[in-house]
Enzyme design. Structure first.
Site, PDB file in Angstrom:
ATOM      1  N   GLU A  91       9.646 -55.135  37.279  1.00 40.34           N
ATOM      2  CA  GLU A  91       9.773 -54.456  38.560  1.00 40.34           C
ATOM      3  C   GLU A  91       8.744 -54.980  39.553  1.00 40.34           C
ATOM      4  OE1 GLU A  91       9.380 -50.325  37.759  1.00 40.34           O
ATOM      5  OE2 GLU A  91      11.272 -50.203  36.678  1.00 40.34           O
ATOM      6  N   CYS A 106       3.608 -55.199  45.394  1.00 44.55           N
ATOM      7  CA  CYS A 106       3.009 -54.753  44.136  1.00 44.55           C
ATOM      8  C   CYS A 106       3.746 -55.479  43.013  1.00 44.55           C
ATOM      9  CB  CYS A 106       3.153 -53.240  44.004  1.00 44.55           C
ATOM     10  SG  CYS A 106       2.496 -52.578  42.463  1.00 44.55           S
ATOM     11  N   CYS A 113       4.364 -53.109  28.565  1.00 49.22           N
ATOM     12  CA  CYS A 113       2.926 -52.862  28.514  1.00 49.22           C
ATOM     13  C   CYS A 113       2.570 -52.236  27.175  1.00 49.22           C
ATOM     14  CB  CYS A 113       2.519 -51.917  29.654  1.00 49.22           C
ATOM     15  SG  CYS A 113       0.737 -51.664  29.826  1.00 49.22           S
ATOM     16  N   CYS A 117       0.002 -45.404  28.480  1.00 50.17           N
ATOM     17  CA  CYS A 117      -0.551 -44.310  29.284  1.00 50.17           C
ATOM     18  C   CYS A 117       0.484 -43.195  29.392  1.00 50.17           C
ATOM     19  CB  CYS A 117      -0.949 -44.809  30.667  1.00 50.17           C
ATOM     20  SG  CYS A 117      -2.296 -46.019  30.617  1.00 50.17           S
ATOM     21  N   CYS A 120       2.922 -42.973  32.498  1.00 51.59           N
ATOM     22  CA  CYS A 120       3.564 -44.203  32.979  1.00 51.59           C
ATOM     23  C   CYS A 120       4.861 -44.461  32.230  1.00 51.59           C
ATOM     24  CB  CYS A 120       2.613 -45.390  32.801  1.00 51.59           C
ATOM     25  SG  CYS A 120       3.288 -46.958  33.374  1.00 51.59           S
ATOM     26  N   CYS A 334       5.988 -47.009  38.085  1.00 47.86           N
ATOM     27  CA  CYS A 334       6.216 -48.205  37.268  1.00 47.86           C
ATOM     28  C   CYS A 334       7.113 -47.889  36.067  1.00 47.86           C
ATOM     29  CB  CYS A 334       4.881 -48.764  36.765  1.00 47.86           C
ATOM     30  SG  CYS A 334       3.939 -49.597  38.035  1.00 47.86           S
TER      31      CYS A 334
END
Length: 344
Positions: A91, A106, A113, A117, A120, A334
Site C-alpha cells: 500500500e 507515504c 510486517c 503491533c 495495525c 496501514c
C-alpha cells in the site's frame, strides 16, 4: 529467476556496466531512465544501444508496479494498492496538502510486517518479503505519474519496519534525494521506526539530513509492550538513551508519534509518563487519533483529551501537535485496503 535491476544502486549499476564492457556513463543513463523517467521497459531507453538493451533484458528483470486498487477520500487523500511482478502487493498513500503546495507520499518498506503491533492491520498478515530499493522508489514514481504532479515530501510510515530492511531503505532514500533522480530534499524525507535501536544508531551516522520519527505510543513499559510486543526487548530507558545519542550526533530533532487510544494510553498517568520521557529530549510529539481497524477494539481518544495533552505537553516545554488524520473513509490505516482487497 532473473535478478531485478531495481536492486541496484548507481554505484552497483556502474559496476554492472563494467562487467558488460560498457562505458561508465551508461550507468548514469540507465539510472536516470529508471528513476527520473520511470521507464517500465528497456525498449524505452532509446539512448542505450540495442545490444546493451538486449543484454539487460536477457539478464535483469524490469517491471513497474501495477495499480490494483485506488480509492480517493473526500479529503483528497488517495490510497493505492500496488502489485509487483511476483504478485506481492503493498500500500502507498498520496496526501496532497489542502492548499496543494505539497504532495506527500507515504510509502511501504516491506510487503507485510513482522512487528505484530496490536493496532495495525498489516501485523495481521505477517511478512512476505523485503522491498528492493527500486521497488520502494517505484511507489513514489507511481503516485507522481498517476496524479501528474511532483512529489515534494515522502515518509516511510507505510507497511513494514524500515530498520529491518535498512540497507534497501537507505538506498531508496538516496535515490529519492538524488537530483539526478527524484530530487526530493533530505529534510523532506522521513523514516518512522517502531524503535529498533541498532537502526537508530546506524541512522545517526548517515550524512544526509533525513528526519527520524519513532512510534512511541506509550511511555509506560507495560502498555507499550502490549501494543508493540516485538519491540519489548528494547526498553523505554534504552530507547531514550538511543534518541539522546542520535540527537547529540546529528543535532536534529526527533518526532515521537503517539497514537491516542481511548482508555488504553490516554490517562493522566500516561500523560505524566510521556512528559517524563520527553524531558531533556530535542523532540516533537505528534498525537495521532487512531484509525479504527476492523476486528480491533481500539477507538480514538476524545478531542478534548487530545487538546489537553497538547496544552500540558507544551507547558512542559515539548512542542506538540495533533496530526490531521486523513483517509479513514478509504481504509487509511496501514494494511486495511490490502486486507479488504484479499477478502473480496
Amino acid at each position: 529467476m532473473k535478478p531485478s535491476i531495481k536492486a541496484y544502486t548507481l554505484p552497483q549499476l556502474e559496476a554492472l556496466m563494467r562487467d558488460l564492457s560498457q562505458p561508465a556513463f551508461r550507468a548514469k543513463q540507465l539510472y536516470e531512465w529508471l528513476y527520473k523517467h520511470g521507464a517500465s521497459s528497456y525498449d524505452q531507453m532509446t539512448n542505450l544501444s540495442l545490444q546493451l538493451r538486449s543484454a539487460l533484458a536477457e539478464g535483469y528483470s524490469l517491471g513497474s508496479p501495477v495499480i490494483q486498487d485506488k480509492r480517493t477520500s473526500k479529503d483528497g487523500t488517495i490510497k493505492y494498492l500496488l502489485s509487483y511482478d511476483d504478485g506481492v502487493c503493498v500500500e502507498t498513500v498520496a496526501i496532497p496538502s489542502r492548499n496543494e503546495e505539497r504532495l506527500t507520499v507515504c510509502f511501504s518498506t516491506q510487503a507485510g510486517c513482522t512487528m505484530q503491533c496490536a493496532f495495525c492491520a498489516t501485523g495481521q498478515e505477517g511478512l512476505t518479503r523485503n522491498l528492493l530499493p527500486g521497488e520502494i522508489v517505484d511507489q513514489v514514481i507511481a503516485v507522481r505519474n498517476d496524479i501528474g504532479r511532483r512529489v515534494t515530501n515522502i515518509v516511510g510510515m507505510g507497511q513494514g519496519e524500515p530498520f529491518l530492511n535498512y540497507d534497501n531503505v537507505l538506498a531508496a532514500l538516496r535515490i529519492c534525494n538524488d537530483p539526478k533522480a527524484l530530487g526530493i530534499g533530505a529534510r523532506h524525507i522521513s523514516v518512522s521506526t517502531c524503535g529498533i535501536i541498532p537502526g537508530i544508531d546506524r541512522f545517526s551516522n548517515e550524512p544526509e539530513q533525513f528526519t527520524l520519527a519513532v512510534s512511541l505510543h506509550a511511555a509506560s513499559q507495560a502498555v507499550r509492550d502490549s501494543l508493540m510486543p516485538k519491540v519489548s526487548s528494547f526498553s523505554l530507558d534504552d530507547l531514550k538513551n538511543a534518541l539522546r545519542r542520535y540527537i547529540r550526533k546529528t543535532k536534529r530533532r526527533v518526532t515521537l508519534e503517539y497514537l491516542m487510544i481511548k482508555g488504553v494510553n490516554d490517562s493522566s498517568e500516561d500523560l505524566a509518563k510521556v512528559k517524563s520521557f520527553c524531558s531533556g529530549l530535542l523532540c516533537h510529539v505528534n498525537l495521532i487519533p487512531i484509525n479504527p481497524v476492523p476486528g480491533a477494539p481500539f477507538k480514538p481518544s476524545p478531542q478534548r483529551t487530545m487538546n489537553e495533552w497538547v496544552s500540558e505537553l507544551q507547558k512542559s516545554g515539548t512542542e506538540t501537535t495533533i496530526r490531521d488524520s486523513r483517509g479513514a473513509d478509504v481504509h487509511g490505516a496501514c494494511g486495511q485496503l490490502k486486507n479488504t482487497y484479499r477478502r473480496n
